[in-house]
Design an enzyme around this catalytic site. Structure first.
Site, PDB file in Angstrom:
ATOM      1  N   LYS A   1       8.032  24.133  34.483  1.00  0.00           N
ATOM      2  CA  LYS A   1       7.792  22.826  35.110  1.00  0.00           C
ATOM      3  C   LYS A   1       9.018  21.955  34.884  1.00  0.00           C
ATOM      4  O   LYS A   1       9.716  22.093  33.874  1.00  0.00           O
ATOM      5  CB  LYS A   1       6.571  22.149  34.473  1.00  0.00           C
ATOM      6  CG  LYS A   1       5.977  21.066  35.326  1.00  0.00           C
ATOM      7  CD  LYS A   1       5.123  21.671  36.442  1.00  0.00           C
ATOM      8  CE  LYS A   1       4.418  20.621  37.259  1.00  0.00           C
ATOM      9  NZ  LYS A   1       3.358  21.207  38.076  1.00  0.00           N
TER      10      LYS A   1
ATOM     11  N   ASN B   1      -0.367  14.559  48.620  1.00  0.00           N
ATOM     12  CA  ASN B   1      -0.355  15.865  49.289  1.00  0.00           C
ATOM     13  C   ASN B   1      -1.693  16.568  49.115  1.00  0.00           C
ATOM     14  O   ASN B   1      -2.315  17.012  50.078  1.00  0.00           O
ATOM     15  CB  ASN B   1       0.794  16.724  48.732  1.00  0.00           C
ATOM     16  CG  ASN B   1       0.687  18.166  49.202  1.00  0.00           C
ATOM     17  OD1 ASN B   1      -0.135  18.935  48.713  1.00  0.00           O
ATOM     18  ND2 ASN B   1       1.473  18.534  50.184  1.00  0.00           N
TER      19      ASN B   1
HETATM   20  N1  LIG Z   1       1.507  19.456  45.289  1.00  0.00           N
HETATM   21  C1  LIG Z   1       1.027  20.618  44.858  1.00  0.00           C
HETATM   22  O1  LIG Z   1       1.180  21.668  45.513  1.00  0.00           O
HETATM   23  C2  LIG Z   1       0.266  20.696  43.589  1.00  0.00           C
HETATM   24  C3  LIG Z   1      -0.149  19.563  42.917  1.00  0.00           C
HETATM   25  N2  LIG Z   1      -0.946  19.687  41.808  1.00  0.00           N
HETATM   26  C4  LIG Z   1      -1.408  18.517  41.098  1.00  0.00           C
HETATM   27  O2  LIG Z   1      -2.202  17.696  41.954  1.00  0.00           O
HETATM   28  C5  LIG Z   1      -2.063  16.317  41.580  1.00  0.00           C
HETATM   29  C6  LIG Z   1      -1.617  15.509  42.786  1.00  0.00           C
HETATM   30  O3  LIG Z   1      -0.369  16.048  43.250  1.00  0.00           O
HETATM   31  P1  LIG Z   1       0.210  15.664  44.687  1.00  0.00           P
HETATM   32  O4  LIG Z   1      -0.888  15.403  45.630  1.00  0.00           O
HETATM   33  O5  LIG Z   1       1.218  16.691  45.002  1.00  0.00           O
HETATM   34  O6  LIG Z   1       0.950  14.310  44.352  1.00  0.00           O
HETATM   35  P2  LIG Z   1       1.353  13.136  45.363  1.00  0.00           P
HETATM   36  O7  LIG Z   1       2.518  12.480  44.753  1.00  0.00           O
HETATM   37  O8  LIG Z   1       1.489  13.639  46.743  1.00  0.00           O
HETATM   38  O9  LIG Z   1       0.074  12.157  45.319  1.00  0.00           O
HETATM   39  C7  LIG Z   1      -0.381  11.537  44.169  1.00  0.00           C
HETATM   40  C8  LIG Z   1      -1.561  10.652  44.542  1.00  0.00           C
HETATM   41  O10 LIG Z   1      -2.162  10.137  43.344  1.00  0.00           O
HETATM   42  C9  LIG Z   1      -2.304   8.720  43.488  1.00  0.00           C
HETATM   43  N3  LIG Z   1      -2.281   8.108  42.158  1.00  0.00           N
HETATM   44  C10 LIG Z   1      -1.235   7.915  41.335  1.00  0.00           C
HETATM   45  N4  LIG Z   1      -1.625   7.294  40.213  1.00  0.00           N
HETATM   46  C11 LIG Z   1      -2.969   7.112  40.339  1.00  0.00           C
HETATM   47  C12 LIG Z   1      -3.969   6.524  39.512  1.00  0.00           C
HETATM   48  N5  LIG Z   1      -3.649   5.998  38.336  1.00  0.00           N
HETATM   49  N6  LIG Z   1      -5.251   6.507  39.969  1.00  0.00           N
HETATM   50  C13 LIG Z   1      -5.558   7.042  41.180  1.00  0.00           C
HETATM   51  N7  LIG Z   1      -4.660   7.610  41.984  1.00  0.00           N
HETATM   52  C14 LIG Z   1      -3.387   7.631  41.576  1.00  0.00           C
HETATM   53  C15 LIG Z   1      -1.142   8.318  44.353  1.00  0.00           C
HETATM   54  O11 LIG Z   1      -1.336   7.027  44.927  1.00  0.00           O
HETATM   55  C16 LIG Z   1      -1.191   9.442  45.383  1.00  0.00           C
HETATM   56  O12 LIG Z   1      -2.210   9.178  46.331  1.00  0.00           O
HETATM   57  C17 LIG Z   1      -1.078  16.322  40.402  1.00  0.00           C
HETATM   58  O13 LIG Z   1      -1.801  16.417  39.197  1.00  0.00           O
HETATM   59  C18 LIG Z   1      -0.290  17.603  40.623  1.00  0.00           C
HETATM   60  O14 LIG Z   1       0.308  18.081  39.429  1.00  0.00           O
HETATM   61  C19 LIG Z   1      -1.386  20.906  41.355  1.00  0.00           C
HETATM   62  C20 LIG Z   1      -1.006  22.047  41.982  1.00  0.00           C
HETATM   63  C21 LIG Z   1      -0.070  22.053  43.096  1.00  0.00           C
HETATM   64  O1  LIG Z   2       4.166  25.915  43.963  1.00  0.00           O
HETATM   65  C1  LIG Z   2       4.584  26.092  42.834  1.00  0.00           C
HETATM   66  O2  LIG Z   2       5.395  26.953  42.539  1.00  0.00           O
HETATM   67  C2  LIG Z   2       4.108  25.232  41.685  1.00  0.00           C
HETATM   68  C3  LIG Z   2       3.086  24.192  42.010  1.00  0.00           C
HETATM   69  C4  LIG Z   2       2.825  23.376  40.782  1.00  0.00           C
HETATM   70  O3  LIG Z   2       3.704  22.733  40.278  1.00  0.00           O
HETATM   71  C5  LIG Z   2       1.517  23.395  40.159  1.00  0.00           C
HETATM   72  O4  LIG Z   2       0.693  24.267  40.465  1.00  0.00           O
HETATM   73  O5  LIG Z   2       1.264  22.529  39.294  1.00  0.00           O
END
Ligand SMILES: NC(=O)C1=CN([C@@H]2O[C@H](COP(=O)(O)OP(=O)(O)OC[C@H]3O[C@@H](n4cnc5c(N)ncnc54)[C@H](O)[C@@H]3O)[C@@H](O)[C@H]2O)C=CC1
Ligand SMILES: O=C(O)CCC(=O)C(=O)O
Length: 434
Positions: free
Chosen positions: A126, A241
């Protein structure tokens, strides 16, 4: 929300910020305890734990960036590689003001567990940069992304460590990083990073993959309770996302999404929200609430009536303070680490079925693996092929964890840790490391 409510929220956020190093250390400590417990349950000696409790390699970098007003700002970044006994390491890069070294280390261990559960030929890694991209121009973000790649270039690469998107990073940032890495190496190297735009070798389906996996996990978990997802009310925390794509997929499946939230608070309507409209209004940082006046604080949002709760934002959202009042009977962890161990105990006592993060959200890294395979082969799949394989891998992994939990009489989280960590212990033994 009134101005005074908003001020309370801001103060709370500042306090949380001041506590970030401690919060990161706690997350790492809890992760280590869980890994230790899983290894003991499987009968491995403590020397195996000694090697798996920390990443094998961690790099801290300082990245100078020329800001638009001409001054130079220096950012701190990290890359943690948990274990490379099985193959190259893999995991996302996070841009966030609360990033800490301990948090990045814990996230790298969780990545190993996901790869272990899904039989991916990788170990976990990470990365994170302490920054707030919401306050940076696109040019500043590009210079930071390129500077990070220059700083970590010695330890990453298609056969060493393959980054991907995470919180506040996206396909554009992956494209800049890919370009920078290819320039440094002097050859085009799409297998260096995943989550790229499709035109640059990204996989069809990667953008929605984490969310699709989460929806499949939710569907299967609800079935364990003898119900169907289409009859459930769903609450989603986070509209980035993952959260927005979960909302979109559930909406297409005919499921009622009664609440969504972002960093500014939450929206709730027991009749179901107008998801297509919210998707149109959402900005690139996953903010949608600025378009509304009737926004509730996130603390209150999590307690709203629902059958399925999907936290898709950050760590430590479900805690001992709110676990008693959460109304869902199924919690599917789309975010990494949204539930504290204290909350986990309370939810278990209350009979809430929790699908752990390392299982529920691993659709993202699984399709990242598909992307890497396509890049190495130069042979690209249709979105249907990607989704069909993801569906099969998700269902198989869910069944394995449900079955392990029953066989060993343990909860789903411990079962997931056991299945996820075992391949690393075995690979290290074959290599003669332990
Ligand atoms: N993008 C990916 O493919 C993956 C993401 N994740 C996890 O999913 C979660 C979200 O990731 P993404 O959607 O990619 O991030 P992102 O950056 O696209 O979205 C984050 C969202 O969380 C909201 N947010 C931030 N602080 C907050 C709070 N205190 N209370 C409520 N909402 C809040 C933001 O406004 C936004 O809507 C993270 O924990 C990430 O590690 C896990 C696996 C893969
Ligand atoms: O797509 C990846 O390789 C990693 C995604 C990721 O950071 C996660 O699953 O928390």
């Amino acid at each position: 929300m009134s101005a005074s409510d908003q001020q309370v929220l801001v103060n709370k956020r500042l306090l949380q910020g001041a506590n970030m190093p401690a919060a990161g250390a706690k997350i790492l400590e809890h992760t280590q305890e869980a890994v230790h417990q899983a290894l003991r349950k499987l009968g491995y000696p403590d020397e195996v734990y000694e090697l798996l409790k920390e990443p094998i390699r961690v790099l801290t970098v300082r990245i100078p960036v020329k800001m638009d007003d001409g001054h130079v700002e220096v950012f701190t970044g990290y890359r943690a590689q948990h274990n490379d006994a099985i193959g190259p390491t893999k995991g996302g890069i996070r841009f966030h003001p609360d990033v800490t070294l301990e948090e990045v280390k814990a996230l790298s261990i969780w990545m190993s567990l996901k790869c272990g559960i899904f039989n991916l030929p990788y170990g976990g890694a990470k990365g994170g940069i302490v920054c707030d991209p919401r306050k940076m121009s696109l040019g500043e973000q590009e210079r930071l992304a390129r500077g990070y790649v220059r700083a970590v270039s010695q330890i990453v690469g298609p056969t060493k460590d393959i980054p991907a998107p995470d919180v506040y990073t996206n396909a554009q940032i992956m494209a800049w990083m890919y370009d920078e890495y290819s320039r440094i190496r002097e050859y085009d190297s799409p297998g260096f990073i995943t989550g790229k735009p499709v035109v640059l070798g990204g996989s069809k389906g990667r953008e929605r993959a984490t969310a699709l996996g989460v929806c499949i996990a939710a569907r299967e978990a609800v079935r364990q309770l003898g119900r169907e997802l289409k009859d459930c009310r769903v609450l989603i925390q986070g509209f980035g996302n993952v959260g927005s794509n979960v909302a979109s997929i559930l909406h297409d499946m005919g499921v009622k999404v009664v609440g969504v939230s972002d960093a500014g608070g939450g929206l709730y309507d027991e009749r179901g929200l107008d998801i297509p409209r919210l998707l149109e209004q959402r900005d690139s940082f996953g903010m949608v609430t600025p378009h509304f006046r009737d926004v509730m604080p996130n603390e209150q949002f999590l307690l709203q009536p629902c059958d399925v709760l999907i936290p898709a934002a950050l760590e430590n959202q479900i805690t001992a303070d709110n676990a008693e009042q959460i109304q869902a009977s199924v919690l599917v962890e789309a975010a990494n680490g949204p539930t504290t161990p204290e909350a986990d105990t309370i939810l278990e006592r209350r009979g809430v079925l929790v699908v752990p993060d390392v299982l529920a959200n691993a659709g993202g890294v699984t399709v990242s693996y598909f992307e890497w395979v396509q890049n190495l082969q130069g042979w690209y799949w249709t979105e249907e092929e990607v989704n069909r394989r993801l569906e099969a891998w998700m269902v198989q992994s869910l069944q394995t964890i449900f079955h392990t939990a029953k066989t060993y009489h343990v909860g789903l989280r411990l079962a997931a840790y056991m299945v996820g960590i075992r391949p690393f212990a075995e690979a290290m033994r074959w290599r003669g490391w332990v």
